[in-house]
Motif scaffolding. Structure first.
Motif, PDB file in Angstrom:
ATOM      1  N   GLN A   1       0.927  -1.050   0.034  1.00 14.89           N
ATOM      2  CA  GLN A   1      -0.045  -0.115   0.020  1.00 14.89           C
ATOM      3  C   GLN A   1       0.849   1.265  -0.073  1.00 14.89           C
ATOM      4  O   GLN A   1       0.501   2.465  -0.463  1.00 14.89           O
ATOM      5  CB  GLN A   1      -0.927   0.016   1.332  1.00 14.89           C
ATOM      6  N   ALA A   2       2.127   1.308   0.669  1.00 14.31           N
ATOM      7  CA  ALA A   2       2.961   2.375   0.849  1.00 14.31           C
ATOM      8  C   ALA A   2       3.326   2.638  -0.787  1.00 14.31           C
ATOM      9  O   ALA A   2       3.566   3.604  -0.905  1.00 14.31           O
ATOM     10  CB  ALA A   2       3.926   2.252   1.750  1.00 14.31           C
ATOM     11  N   LEU A   3       3.922   1.478  -1.153  1.00 15.98           N
ATOM     12  CA  LEU A   3       4.550   1.594  -2.698  1.00 15.98           C
ATOM     13  C   LEU A   3       3.260   2.208  -3.680  1.00 15.98           C
ATOM     14  O   LEU A   3       3.902   3.099  -4.538  1.00 15.98           O
ATOM     15  CB  LEU A   3       4.971   0.005  -3.030  1.00 15.98           C
ATOM     16  N   ALA A   4       2.024   1.931  -3.483  1.00 13.28           N
ATOM     17  CA  ALA A   4       1.186   2.165  -4.333  1.00 13.28           C
ATOM     18  C   ALA A   4       0.958   3.638  -3.937  1.00 13.28           C
ATOM     19  O   ALA A   4       0.544   4.391  -5.105  1.00 13.28           O
ATOM     20  CB  ALA A   4      -0.215   1.294  -3.936  1.00 13.28           C
ATOM     21  N   GLY A   5       0.992   4.142  -2.869  1.00 16.83           N
ATOM     22  CA  GLY A   5       1.016   5.469  -2.600  1.00 16.83           C
ATOM     23  C   GLY A   5       1.908   6.349  -3.063  1.00 16.83           C
ATOM     24  O   GLY A   5       1.845   7.252  -3.693  1.00 16.83           O
ATOM     25  N   ALA A   6       3.305   5.763  -3.227  1.00 17.82           N
ATOM     26  CA  ALA A   6       4.346   6.558  -3.876  1.00 17.82           C
ATOM     27  C   ALA A   6       4.045   6.364  -5.324  1.00 17.82           C
ATOM     28  O   ALA A   6       4.489   7.556  -5.954  1.00 17.82           O
ATOM     29  CB  ALA A   6       5.450   5.629  -3.622  1.00 17.82           C
ATOM     30  N   ILE A   7       3.526   5.381  -6.038  1.00 18.79           N
ATOM     31  CA  ILE A   7       3.200   5.434  -7.378  1.00 18.79           C
ATOM     32  C   ILE A   7       2.102   6.628  -7.746  1.00 18.79           C
ATOM     33  O   ILE A   7       2.250   7.415  -8.497  1.00 18.79           O
ATOM     34  CB  ILE A   7       2.585   4.060  -7.700  1.00 18.79           C
ATOM     35  N   LEU A   8       1.364   6.644  -6.689  1.00 20.23           N
ATOM     36  CA  LEU A   8       0.309   7.737  -6.878  1.00 20.23           C
ATOM     37  C   LEU A   8       1.004   9.369  -6.669  1.00 20.23           C
ATOM     38  O   LEU A   8       0.574  10.076  -7.756  1.00 20.23           O
ATOM     39  CB  LEU A   8      -0.719   7.711  -5.718  1.00 20.23           C
ATOM     40  N   ILE A   9       1.873   9.482  -5.738  1.00 21.29           N
ATOM     41  CA  ILE A   9       2.581  10.684  -5.577  1.00 21.29           C
ATOM     42  C   ILE A   9       3.432  10.803  -6.995  1.00 21.29           C
ATOM     43  O   ILE A   9       3.307  11.939  -7.513  1.00 21.29           O
ATOM     44  CB  ILE A   9       3.485  10.827  -4.444  1.00 21.29           C
ATOM     45  N   LEU A  10       4.100  10.003  -7.777  1.00 24.71           N
ATOM     46  CA  LEU A  10       4.774  10.107  -8.878  1.00 24.71           C
ATOM     47  C   LEU A  10       3.869  10.196 -10.019  1.00 24.71           C
ATOM     48  O   LEU A  10       4.220  11.228 -11.093  1.00 24.71           O
ATOM     49  CB  LEU A  10       5.611   8.788  -9.131  1.00 24.71           C
ATOM     50  N   GLY A  11       2.676   9.991  -9.941  1.00 21.94           N
ATOM     51  CA  GLY A  11       1.671  10.124 -10.916  1.00 21.94           C
ATOM     52  C   GLY A  11       1.042  11.610 -10.771  1.00 21.94           C
ATOM     53  O   GLY A  11       0.268  11.865 -11.833  1.00 21.94           O
ATOM     54  N   GLY A  12       1.481  12.354  -9.969  1.00 23.02           N
ATOM     55  CA  GLY A  12       0.945  13.624  -9.764  1.00 23.02           C
ATOM     56  C   GLY A  12      -0.222  13.862  -8.827  1.00 23.02           C
ATOM     57  O   GLY A  12      -0.805  15.022  -8.500  1.00 23.02           O
TER      58      GLY A  12
END
Length: 333
Positions: free
Chosen positions: A104-115
């Motif tokens: 979930q933390a990794l998915a959150g990081a992906i979200l951040i990288l996606g803007g």
């Protein structure tokens, strides 16, 4: 408006058609939820309903979503897919709670990288930190809430309906389109998931819904108001899963238990049935609570600082009083 309606109808139809298929696949592959002492069902129930919800949501947006928003959507869908896949693995083989938290933390990081991130503070790392906390917290809140027939999908439907309304009020197409797809997918699934349920969404579904609701909350903007008021809006919209998770954490910590790994019948829905309500009545009460909290959120979206904080404070006080009352009366379980 026509495009939003098409997205809703498409998601609804695909969900209605895909859920029975998911049920058959789950039975053939053995992805079922077996009865246990802490569970309410007495026979094995298929667990792949989350796959039907996921498919309906994605198909509706691909067919009728505005291609101009594809870049913004990619990061959200990648993160949602990741948590859903880990949820599916947990449904099939069982995963350590901390492995799922890491995903979930990794998915959150992906979200951040996606803007897609919270933008409250002048210091960027603080925005990243609160984004990750919010995403992991809400994702797990929906996962914990999935403890009674129709509960998680119904509460998600209510929350997504308010996100759709708020998006329409502020002219945000992407949030409105995603909310419409989410409503359609959940309503179609509820056809088979209301008590007595013939299929469960499993962790693949509940983690997917939680992640999407967290992302929708972050994407929502209010040009006519200030961020230091409007940050309260998504918190109020998602008051039911937040309240349930807070109650469970307080109850389990008070009893010296690990909130993440200790199962139990200490959720709001369980406590309502312990008061004498039927399961359907308990779930309906949670829907109504979500509707009431959503009304507070709509009010805050238009309010100025003093009034908005008073409204949110009263809601928070009611939630705190609820936790105290439940703990004094029942003490967890």
């Amino acid at each position: 408006m026509t495009q939003i309606l098409l997205i809703f109808i498409t998601a609804l139809l695909f969900s209605v058609l895909a859920t029975p298929v998911a049920r058959r696949v789950a039975l053939r592959t053995g992805v079922v939820d077996a009865p246990a002492a802490r569970k309410l069902h007495l026979a094995p129930v298929p667990l792949l309903g989350g796959g039907a919800i996921y498919t309906a949501f994605v198909v509706a947006l691909i067919l009728f979503g505005d291609q101009a928003y594809v870049r913004e959507l990619i990061g959200i869908l990648l993160g949602a897919t990741l948590v859903s896949l880990f949820g599916l693995a947990d449904d099939r083989w069982g995963l350590n709670a901390y492995v799922k938290l890491g995903a979930q933390a990794l998915a959150g990081a992906i979200l951040i990288l996606g803007g897609t991130q919270v933008r409250l503070f002048p210091v960027e790392w603080m925005n990243w930190a609160i984004t990750l906390f919010w995403v992991v917290g809400i994702t797990n809140a929906l996962n914990l809430l999935d403890n009674m027939d129709g509960l998680s999908a119904g509460v998600t439907t209510v929350a997504a309906a308010y996100f759709l309304l708020l998006a329409a009020m502020s002219g945000q197409y992407l949030v409105g389109a995603m909310a419409a797809a989410l409503i359609g997918a959940c309503v179609g699934f509820l056809r088979y998931n209301l008590n007595p349920a013939t299929i469960f969404m499993g962790d693949a579904g509940s983690l997917f819904l939680g992640f999407l609701l967290a992302a929708l909350a972050i994407k929502l903007r209010f040009p006519s108001n200030v961020p230091w008021v409007t940050w309260l809006v998504p918190v109020c919209v998602l008051a039911v899963p937040i309240f349930d998770t807070s109650l469970v954490f307080v109850s389990r910590l008070r009893r010296g238990k690990n909130p993440l790994t200790t199962p139990g019948k200490d959720h709001v829905s369980h406590r309502l049935t312990a008061l004498g309500l039927t399961r359907r009545e308990a779930v309906l009460i949670c829907y109504l609570l979500g509707c009431g909290a959503g009304m507070v959120a709509v009010y805050i979206s238009q309010a100025r600082a003093p009034d908005g904080y008073v409204a949110a404070g009263l809601l928070a006080a009611a939630m705190l009083a609820g936790i105290v009352w439940f703990e004094r009366r029942q003490g967890g379980g």
